[in-house]
Design a protein around this motif. Structure first.
Motif, short mmCIF file in Angstrom:
data_model
loop_
_atom_site.label_atom_id
_atom_site.label_comp_id
_atom_site.label_asym_id
_atom_site.label_seq_id
_atom_site.Cartn_x
_atom_site.Cartn_y
_atom_site.Cartn_z
N ALA A 1 13.20 46.63 -4.01
CA ALA A 1 11.87 47.16 -3.69
C ALA A 1 11.36 46.54 -2.38
CB ALA A 1 10.89 46.87 -4.82
N PRO A 2 10.87 47.38 -1.44
CA PRO A 2 10.42 46.83 -0.16
C PRO A 2 9.10 46.06 -0.25
CG PRO A 2 10.07 49.23 -0.25
CD PRO A 2 10.82 48.86 -1.49
N SER A 3 8.35 46.24 -1.35
CA SER A 3 7.09 45.51 -1.54
C SER A 3 6.69 45.68 -3.01
CB SER A 3 5.98 46.10 -0.64
OG SER A 3 5.54 47.34 -1.20
N ASN A 4 5.51 45.17 -3.35
CA ASN A 4 5.01 45.45 -4.71
C ASN A 4 3.89 46.50 -4.67
OD1 ASN A 4 3.08 43.90 -3.55
ND2 ASN A 4 2.67 42.66 -5.37
N LEU A 5 3.86 47.27 -3.57
CA LEU A 5 2.84 48.33 -3.45
C LEU A 5 3.43 49.67 -3.91
CD1 LEU A 5 1.16 47.51 -0.03
CD2 LEU A 5 0.09 47.42 -2.31
N ALA A 6 2.93 50.14 -5.03
CA ALA A 6 3.45 51.37 -5.63
C ALA A 6 2.50 52.53 -5.36
CB ALA A 6 3.56 51.17 -7.14
#
Ligand code: UTP
Length: 295
Positions: free
Chosen positions: A199-204
């Motif tokens: 995952a590139p970030s924890n922003l979904a």
């Protein structure tokens, strides 16, 4: 109340397999959250943002949704005769919220495919996509901020929320850059349902989008992706990667959101919304405390 010429599209044609057997003969968007079906909260949110034209994408079991937003003269008559004004008002409200249209998806080939079914109704104008099982608490602002960001940038705008890394594989996930504008980020890449490690970030991405009509051309050529479905995230990734276009922006939401398509979140939504209600909270809150103390 604000008014916008933007139309809303509510995809509600998924199979809802996580809720089987409840969703065998009923769309998950019709599951009651306290005393209203989930999709009614979403229609109310659209109306609150000044949207008065809503297209619902329906699948099998379509009648439950269209009947809900229709008037029911025999029921209204009965409540009138009984002098039950409060319930009458609530019944009338559901058929009076907006101008609601329906189109069938046919086969559930993915969210991107469902959104493409809105092309004829939306035409050459910007529109909002609001997932019918994703609730944003009415006390927290999101959609009008997204519409304003879309009008400022001309870009596709998605709602983003920080999620627990253990749940990131359930979402479309964004890599982002700051814009200098608080709460607004530039989306540099998107990936649908990545593994936690990738995952590139924890922003979904959560279930709100404000899109320009150019997304339809992209969706037309988007091949099936994760799960063999035509993914809206993949079309948005193409827009984000286009150096000649306005790109994709994200509004980071930090309020209350309930994913009623997930069983645990669905139960949490009912508990939280009922506890906060003036008519139900006073009876429920002491009971919840007693119940929790025994766990
Ligand atoms: P989900 O992936 O949450 O819905 O789609 P699902 O497939 O019905 O759920 P499960 O995983 O089997 O339980 C997100 C949203 O997109 C709609 C769904 O109705 C939901 O609002 N959707 C999905 C469609 O309208 N059509 C599709 O082909 C897929």
């Amino acid at each position: 109340m604000p008014h916008t010429s933007i139309k809303a599209v509510i995809p509600a044609a998924g199979l809802g397999t996580r809720f089987l057997p409840a969703t065998k003969a009923m769309p998950k968007e019709m599951l009651p959250v306290v005393d209203k079906p989930a999709i009614q909260y979403v229609v109310e949110e659209a109306a609150q943002a000044g949207i008065d034209d809503i297209l619902v994408i329906i699948g099998r079991n379509k009648n439950a949704i269209s009947n809900h937003f229709d008037s029911v003269p025999e029921l209204e008559e009965k409540l009138k005769d009984k002098g039950d004004d409060d319930r009458l008002r609530r019944v009338l409200e559901s058929s009076d919220l907006a101008d609601i249209h329906f189109v069938r998806q046919g086969e559930p080939k993915g969210l991107g495919h469902a959104v493409l079914r809105a092309r004829a109704h939306v035409g050459d104008a910007s529109f909002a996509v609001m997932l019918g099982d994703d609730l944003i608490d009415e006390r927290d602002e999101l959609l009008t901020t997204m519409i304003a960001a879309h009008e400022r940038t001309g870009a596709a705008v998605v709602a983003l929320m920080e999620v627990d890394p253990d749940h990131i594989h359930l979402y479309g996930v964004a890599s982002v850059e700051e814009t200098g504008d608080d709460g607004l980020v530039k989306v540099t890449g998107l990936v649908e349902k990545p593994k936690k490690e990738e995952a590139p970030s924890n922003l979904a991405i959560i279930g709100r989008y404000v899109l320009a009509p150019d997304v339809f051309d992209v969706l037309e050529r988007t091949e099936p992706g994760k799960g063999g479905e035509i993914q809206l995230t993949d079309a948005l990734q193409e827009l984000a990667a286009d150096p000649d276009g306005p790109g994709v922006y994200g509004v980071v939401f930090r309020g209350r959101r309930y994913d009623t398509g997930d069983r645990v979140d669905y139960i949490k939504a009912i508990v939280q919304l009922a506890a906060d209600r003036e008519d139900l909270g006073p009876d429920l809150r002491p009971w919840f405390k007693e119940f929790a103390a025994k766990l």
